[in-house]
Design a protein around this motif. Structure first.
Motif, PDB file in Angstrom:
ATOM      1  N   VAL A 185       1.033  -1.315  -0.030  1.00 17.51           N
ATOM      2  CA  VAL A 185      -0.176   0.031   0.066  1.00 17.51           C
ATOM      3  C   VAL A 185       0.906   1.425   0.009  1.00 17.51           C
ATOM      4  CG1 VAL A 185      -1.530   1.287   1.326  1.00 17.51           C
ATOM      5  CG2 VAL A 185      -1.771  -1.103   1.209  1.00 17.51           C
ATOM      6  N   ALA A 186       1.986   1.186   0.712  1.00 17.44           N
ATOM      7  CA  ALA A 186       2.734   2.350   0.743  1.00 17.44           C
ATOM      8  C   ALA A 186       3.527   2.833  -0.530  1.00 17.44           C
ATOM      9  CB  ALA A 186       3.812   2.118   1.946  1.00 17.44           C
ATOM     10  N   ALA A 187       3.920   1.593  -0.978  1.00 16.68           N
ATOM     11  CA  ALA A 187       4.475   1.665  -2.601  1.00 16.68           C
ATOM     12  C   ALA A 187       3.451   2.333  -3.523  1.00 16.68           C
ATOM     13  CB  ALA A 187       5.059   0.382  -3.006  1.00 16.68           C
ATOM     14  N   ARG A 188       2.269   1.770  -3.463  1.00 15.58           N
ATOM     15  CA  ARG A 188       1.339   2.469  -4.592  1.00 15.58           C
ATOM     16  C   ARG A 188       1.107   3.715  -4.328  1.00 15.58           C
ATOM     17  NH1 ARG A 188      -0.770  -1.999  -7.505  1.00 15.58           N
ATOM     18  NH2 ARG A 188      -1.339  -0.253  -9.019  1.00 15.58           N
ATOM     19  N   SER A 189       0.989   3.935  -2.982  1.00 15.17           N
ATOM     20  CA  SER A 189       0.663   5.417  -2.611  1.00 15.17           C
ATOM     21  C   SER A 189       1.801   6.375  -2.901  1.00 15.17           C
ATOM     22  CB  SER A 189       0.466   5.569  -1.244  1.00 15.17           C
ATOM     23  OG  SER A 189       1.738   5.313  -0.240  1.00 15.17           O
ATOM     24  N   ASN A 193       3.859   1.506  -9.691  1.00 13.15           N
ATOM     25  CA  ASN A 193       2.822   0.583 -10.224  1.00 13.15           C
ATOM     26  C   ASN A 193       3.084  -0.999  -9.653  1.00 13.15           C
ATOM     27  OD1 ASN A 193       4.999  -0.563 -11.585  1.00 13.15           O
ATOM     28  ND2 ASN A 193       4.324   0.673 -13.381  1.00 13.15           N
ATOM     29  N   HIS A 194       2.425  -1.950 -10.131  1.00  9.23           N
ATOM     30  CA  HIS A 194       2.245  -3.247  -9.439  1.00  9.23           C
ATOM     31  C   HIS A 194       3.786  -3.862  -9.886  1.00  9.23           C
ATOM     32  CE1 HIS A 194       1.109  -7.165  -8.045  1.00  9.23           C
ATOM     33  NE2 HIS A 194       1.534  -7.637  -8.918  1.00  9.23           N
ATOM     34  N   ALA A 195       4.234  -3.645 -11.134  1.00  5.58           N
ATOM     35  CA  ALA A 195       5.328  -4.326 -11.287  1.00  5.58           C
ATOM     36  C   ALA A 195       6.482  -3.597 -10.517  1.00  5.58           C
ATOM     37  CB  ALA A 195       5.853  -4.291 -12.939  1.00  5.58           C
ATOM     38  N   GLN A 196       6.516  -2.167 -10.462  1.00  2.00           N
ATOM     39  CA  GLN A 196       7.742  -1.682  -9.520  1.00  2.00           C
ATOM     40  C   GLN A 196       7.745  -2.062  -8.223  1.00  2.00           C
ATOM     41  OE1 GLN A 196       6.557   2.222 -11.017  1.00  2.00           O
ATOM     42  NE2 GLN A 196       8.147   2.468 -12.409  1.00  2.00           N
ATOM     43  N   THR A 197       6.222  -2.137  -7.523  1.00  7.55           N
ATOM     44  CA  THR A 197       6.208  -2.454  -6.482  1.00  7.55           C
ATOM     45  C   THR A 197       7.022  -3.849  -6.219  1.00  7.55           C
ATOM     46  OG1 THR A 197       4.309  -1.172  -6.120  1.00  7.55           O
ATOM     47  CG2 THR A 197       4.496  -2.969  -4.421  1.00  7.55           C
ATOM     48  N   LEU A 198       6.597  -4.962  -6.801  1.00  5.13           N
ATOM     49  CA  LEU A 198       7.292  -6.161  -6.775  1.00  5.13           C
ATOM     50  C   LEU A 198       8.692  -6.038  -6.904  1.00  5.13           C
ATOM     51  CD1 LEU A 198       4.892  -8.319  -8.794  1.00  5.13           C
ATOM     52  CD2 LEU A 198       5.059  -8.660  -6.320  1.00  5.13           C
TER      53      LEU A 198
END
Length: 288
Positions: A185-189, A193-198
């Motif tokens: 959640v913190a990364a998306r905030s 995006n999803h790939a970068q969060t992973l």
């Protein structure tokens, strides 16, 4: 000018010095007891083996120095094949295992087919013994007549990659799921995006959580590369089998086993060190 009391060098009290001396004495005593008990154990076990009725037959069949020296060069050359397979397989397993773990972690109904395929793959190859996978890949695929002449070492490497990728994928997935959802959640905030969060947040943290398990799987991989001998590849195990058949003696197998132990021992010790270091880091601040 005298320095203030708060800036004076700290020195342990007499009570603390006494505690340290007591701990040193206890540590020395523990080491001596461990040393004596180990020596007694080795002497008792050695006496039991050497005094057994069939020891001479076992010594001639498994521990012949002349046969060991004669077979050592060919087995060592075969071990180089195992090392090459290990190097290629480790890289391929890391790539394929990570891909499978990421596929199984995809969210949303649109990715269901990919998650299903990854789940079927991991369930299938974790359930089939590696030896059977070697037979299926090493003898079944060439029988199709599609791939032409392919070295058996390559088929063996493919079989090992297929099996161990399933194991590594599940270990990595467990580590990724252990990352707290607040991290995503913190990364998306922050706009990832999803790939970068992973890639930036989830996978690095997940890998750190399962490093000991991954290193243990690598140790197992170091041993299982010897199974490619069932396909006819002249590796260390196959070279030991040939030398054993020529000498009518099992000593070459002992030589091959010792070489595999020598190859795996550094990784085993590194695994223990990393596990102890991670455990110590997690317990920092928890000692009362």
């Amino acid at each position: 000018m005298a320095s203030p009391p708060s800036e004076a060098a700290w020195r342990p009290s007499e009570l603390e010095l006494g505690r340290r001396a007591t701990r040193r004495r206890q540590s020395t005593k523990s080491v001596l007891i461990a040393l004596v008990s180990s020596v007694v154990f080795v002497v008792v076990v050695g006496w039991a083996i050497l005094s057994s009725p069939g020891w001479e037959d076992v010594r001639r069949a498994f521990f012949d120095p002349e046969i060991a020296l004669a077979s050592f060069p060919s087995i060592l050359a075969g071990l180089w094949v195992n090392i090459q397979v290990l190097f290629v397989a480790a890289i391929a397993v890391a790539i394929l295992g990570t891909t499978l773990a990421v596929l199984r972690s995809l969210r949303g109904p649109v990715f269901f087919p990919l998650r299903a395929l990854a789940t079927i793959y991991t369930d299938l190859f974790r359930g089939i013994p590696l030896l059977i996978v070697l037979y299926l890949v090493g003898f079944g695929l060439p029988a199709l007549g599609v791939f032409g002449r392919v070295p058996v070492v390559l088929w063996g490497t493919i079989a090992i990659v297929l099996t161990y990728s399933a194991y590594i994928a599940e270990v990595l997935r467990a580590g990724m799921e252990a990352v707290h959802p607040s991290q995503r959640v913190a990364a998306r905030s922050l706009g990832l995006n999803h790939a970068q969060t992973l890639r930036i947040v989830v996978i690095p943290q997940g890998v750190r959580k399962v490093v000991p398990a991954l290193m243990n799987d690598f140790v197992s991989l170091q041993k299982d590369v010897g199974l490619i001998s069932v396909l006819g590849a002249v590796d260390a195990v196959r070279a030991a089998q040939i030398a054993s058949a020529q000498a009518y003696n099992f000593t070459p197998y002992i030589v091959a086993a010792l070489l595999f132990v020598a190859m795996a021992l550094p990784m085993i010790r590194l695994t223990d060190y990393v596990s102890a270091r991670l455990a110590k880091r997690e317990q920092m601040g928890g000692t009362v």
